[in-house]
Design a protein around this motif. Structure first.
Motif, short mmCIF file in Angstrom:
data_model
loop_
_atom_site.label_atom_id
_atom_site.label_comp_id
_atom_site.label_asym_id
_atom_site.label_seq_id
_atom_site.Cartn_x
_atom_site.Cartn_y
_atom_site.Cartn_z
N MET A 40 35.73 26.43 29.90
CA MET A 40 35.60 26.26 31.34
C MET A 40 34.31 26.91 31.82
O MET A 40 34.00 28.03 31.41
N GLU A 41 33.59 26.21 32.65
CA GLU A 41 32.31 26.74 33.13
C GLU A 41 32.51 27.97 34.00
O GLU A 41 33.44 28.06 34.80
N GLU A 58 38.37 20.11 35.41
CA GLU A 58 37.22 20.83 34.87
C GLU A 58 36.21 19.89 34.21
O GLU A 58 34.99 20.08 34.34
N THR A 59 36.68 18.89 33.51
CA THR A 59 35.78 18.01 32.78
C THR A 59 35.44 16.72 33.53
O THR A 59 34.68 15.90 33.04
N GLU A 85 33.56 14.51 36.08
CA GLU A 85 32.32 14.45 36.85
C GLU A 85 32.41 13.28 37.82
O GLU A 85 32.54 12.13 37.41
#
Length: 319
Positions: free
Chosen positions: A1-2, A299-300, A302
């Motif tokens: 996770m960023e 989270e992933t 976009e």
């Protein structure tokens, strides 16, 4: 996770934070342990807690899980203080009092010490003044934050639910690094004043209520589910009040976008708020691991610019 930097501080947090308000109420200790382990395994670090959640049961559960499930040093723990009764027991023989804002030095530090004891840790990474208290001088609040920071019991200071002028007033005299504020596709008022005020003072924003009480998941499209907040006597009025024509338009746009992207409306709504200017993280809760898995899917994801722009348009208030 960023991980993202919070404002102009050196603090870094995962861009999705784990809320614990369901723990001890709708989520038992075993379920909480599964959530925390999965969240940390995915790279999540920010965990939100409060002495108010489930009458203190949430903090008790979290305290049992720290180090036993996830090492304390791998997490960024965020807590708050500043509200009295019925969060604290009334005196013997007296009826419970209504919640009362109290940001006095005495109350803030007492509640901080109780939180640390409940969690079994010597510090909070983020400690928020959880309420604006017109009865306490702002200089006293600032001095209390300084004392907590200087003692090492707190690493970074913040506020929750402050308006723009309240945030600016305190940030001008106290080392505020974080502001937690309601922000979602159905609650964009923060963009007008809180977001620019935070940016001006170098304060990082953490979005709360990012799913608008579950409305943005699409669960209310065909009625009120029996196990939803809309069916809960304590929260039903708030949810039903927000189920208006604008909410319907936004939810339908989310469903259309989710269908096209092969994901859920929930993930689309969270990805939209995640990418808003000034947002360091968003606090999202889940009753069980299934719900949490859906949350972490954001989270992933976009969002294409065209979809983000369409959501901007459909959620914009015209009045």
């Amino acid at each position: 996770m960023e991980q993202r930097t919070v404002g102009r501080s050196g603090l870094r947090v995962s861009r999705i934070g784990l809320a614990t308000h369901t723990w001890g109420a709708h989520t038992d200790g075993d379920g909480a342990a599964v959530q925390l382990a999965a969240f940390a395994e995915a790279g999540g670090t920010l965990v939100d807690t409060s002495h108010a959640y489930a009458g203190g049961a949430a903090q008790a559960i979290l305290g049992e899980l720290l180090d036993a499930v996830v090492p304390r040093e791998e997490l960024v723990l965020s807590g708050c203080a500043g509200v009295l009764a019925p969060l604290e027991p009334p005196l013997d023989g007296l009826p419970p009092r209504p919640p009362t804002p109290d940001a006095s030095r005495r109350t803030l530090l007492r509640q901080l010490d109780r939180t640390l004891a409940a969690l079994g840790t010597d510090h909070l990474d983020i400690w928020n003044v959880g309420v604006w208290d017109p009865g306490t001088p702002l200089d006293e609040v600032a001095a209390t934050l300084d004392a907590a920071l200087s003692s090492g019991r707190v690493r970074y200071a913040g506020v929750r639910g402050y308006t723009a002028w309240q945030l600016a007033s305190l940030a001008a005299i106290a080392p505020i690094s974080v502001a937690q504020t309601p922000y979602s596709l159905l609650a964009r008022g923060a963009e007008t004043d809180v977001v620019p005020a935070a940016a001006h003072h170098g304060v990082g924003l953490i979005a709360s209520a990012a799913l608008a009480g579950g409305i943005l998941t699409g669960k209310y499209r065909d009625g009120v589910p029996a196990d939803s907040r809309g069916a809960d006597e304590a929260t039903a009025a708030e949810i039903r009040h927000r189920l208006d024509e604008r909410a319907t338009r936004v939810v339908e746009a989310l469903v259309t976008a989710a269908d096209g992207l092969g994901t859920s409306p929930l993930a689309v709504a969270l990805a939209w708020i995640r990418d808003r200017p000034g947002i360091a993280s968003m606090i999202v809760g889940a009753r069980d691991i299934g719900q949490l898995t859906g949350v972490m899917a954001a989270e992933t994801l976009e969002l294409p610019r065209a979809i983000a722009a369409a959501l901007d348009d459909v959620s914009a208030r015209t009045e």
